[in-house]
Design an enzyme around this catalytic site. Structure first.
Site, PDB file in Angstrom:
ATOM      1  N   LYS A  87       0.860  -1.185   0.000  1.00  0.00           N
ATOM      2  CA  LYS A  87       0.000   0.000   0.000  1.00  0.00           C
ATOM      3  C   LYS A  87       0.897   1.237   0.000  1.00  0.00           C
ATOM      4  CE  LYS A  87      -4.104  -1.963   0.494  1.00  0.00           C
ATOM      5  NZ  LYS A  87      -5.237  -1.732  -0.421  1.00  0.00           N
ATOM      6  N   LYS A 118     -13.154  -7.840  -7.773  1.00  0.00           N
ATOM      7  CA  LYS A 118     -13.601  -8.245  -6.440  1.00  0.00           C
ATOM      8  C   LYS A 118     -15.082  -8.550  -6.545  1.00  0.00           C
ATOM      9  CE  LYS A 118     -10.256  -5.486  -3.896  1.00  0.00           C
ATOM     10  NZ  LYS A 118      -9.995  -4.317  -3.051  1.00  0.00           N
TER      11      LYS A 118
HETATM   12 MG   LIG Z   1      -6.886  -1.990  -4.092  1.00  0.00          MG
END
Ligand SMILES: [Mg+2]
Length: 368
Positions: free
Chosen positions: A163, A261
């Protein structure tokens, strides 16, 4: 597939380690588990993957709960569907709210496969024996990042996702690249580079596998401009909340990769449509994760058995995040791969003892 009763469990479980992104830190994961019971005693399992706060997309556990309770489940209980794809009728009563819809859609697909006495992967045409696993590491000190990457490599993962955010990008990624010259490294920005696109150009020489969601969720045009300037493929995550969004992004050349997703796109039906679209346009796909529990994790494994999922997804062992999961058996990564579940449906069932321990409240919705 007439549904006799729906049961919702609102749960909350502590993560083994807090997970930090450019927008928020998750220490305690709240979520929803949905059971759809048919008239013959079979149960389909789904999961509401929205977070407690609206930092990822606008949906939250509370908004999903409201949509399920007030609109989606009462509408579903009036229907007699023959296939999960027919649930469009149910969803037509609610705009948006893909994660709430996905909880229903997942449970319908699981139930459909259990009724057919087949594994879900087989029903959707999955041919891979294993799903390719990757690990996501939250933003943290460079030493911790290198330690966690080392641990992941030791466990057999071949892809690490980091991240990033302005001020936490070049330095940690360079350190990681130097320590692991051959590792697939993916940088996920969760939209943090709005107005700071030039920071990303500096990352272009690091041989990153891709940069995920650099700019804002709605900004397909500027993603296209950025992709033109970058050698590194841009991957979209938050921007792709439906088949239509994927079609628009592809038409605009906003990305070369799409992270799929099931929760974010509104369910498996929509996810399968996006996979076919991406295949037609030579856009690479992989399966994203939501720090989810074992139900959604098992759905992800089934999806990732499709031949198109040929790079590692955000699929990791249940034990990486949880002391004990609410579903059994656990997802286990061996040498960077997860064996598909061979049982009917998603191939996992609820661990009722654990579920009870982490449940805040449960309730049934029946047809009246
Ligand atoms: Mg992501």
């Amino acid at each position: 597939m007439k549904i006799a009763k729906a049961t919702i469990h609102e749960i909350s479980m502590a993560l083994k380690k807090p997970f930090r992104t450019s927008l928020g830190t998750v220490t305690e994961r709240r979520g929803l588990v949905l059971e759809l019971h048919d008239e013959n005693g079979l149960t389909g399992l789904g999961e509401g993957v929205a977070f407690s706060e609206p930092w990822y997309t606008e949906e939250t556990v509370d908004t999903s709960l409201l949509m399920l309770k007030k609109y989606l489940l009462p509408a579903l209980l009036q229907e007699d569907l023959h296939h999960p794809e027919e649930a469009e009728r149910v969803y037509a009563t609610v705009r948006g709210n893909p994660m709430a819809k996905a909880a229903v859609d997942m449970a319908l697909w699981d139930l459909h496969a259990r009724q057919a006495r087949k594994p879900l992967y087989e029903i959707i045409g999955g041919t891979r024996k294993t799903a390719l696993a990757g690990v996501a590491i939250g933003s943290q000190s460079i030493d911790d990042l290198l330690d966690q990457a080392q641990e992941a490599v030791r466990e057999g993962y071949s892809r690490v996702k980091v991240k990033i955010m302005p001020g936490y990008d070049l330095e940690p990624l360079k350190a990681l690249r130097e320590a692991f010259p051959d590792l697939s490294i993916l940088a996920d920005a969760n939209s943090a580079y709005e107005g700071k696109e030039s920071d990303l150009l500096a990352l272009d020489e690091l041989g990153l596998q891709m940069i995920e969601q650099p700019l804002s969720q709605k900004d397909l045009v500027r993603h296209a401009e950025l992709q033109k300037k970058l050698k590194t493929p841009v991957c979209l995550d938050e921007s792709i909340d439906s088949y239509k969004a994927a079609a628009n992004a592809i038409a605009l050349n906003s990305c070369r990769v799409i992270n799929i997703k099931i929760g974010r796109v509104g369910g498996l039906t929509e996810a399968l449509k996006i996979v076919r679209l991406c295949q037609d346009h030579h856009i690479q796909v992989w399966c994203g994760g939501m720090l989810e529990f074992g139900i959604s994790r098992a759905h992800n494994v089934a999806l990732s058995t499709l031949k198109e999922f040929n790079i590692p997804g955000d699929l990791s062992s249940s034990s990486r995040y949880w002391e004990e999961d609410i579903a059994t058996p656990d997802v286990i990564v061996k040498s960077g791969e997860i064996e598909r579940f061979e049982g009917y449906g998603i191939g996992v069932s609820l661990n009722h003892k654990r579920l009870q321990e982490v449940t805040l409240h449960s309730f049934d919705i029946k047809k009246h």
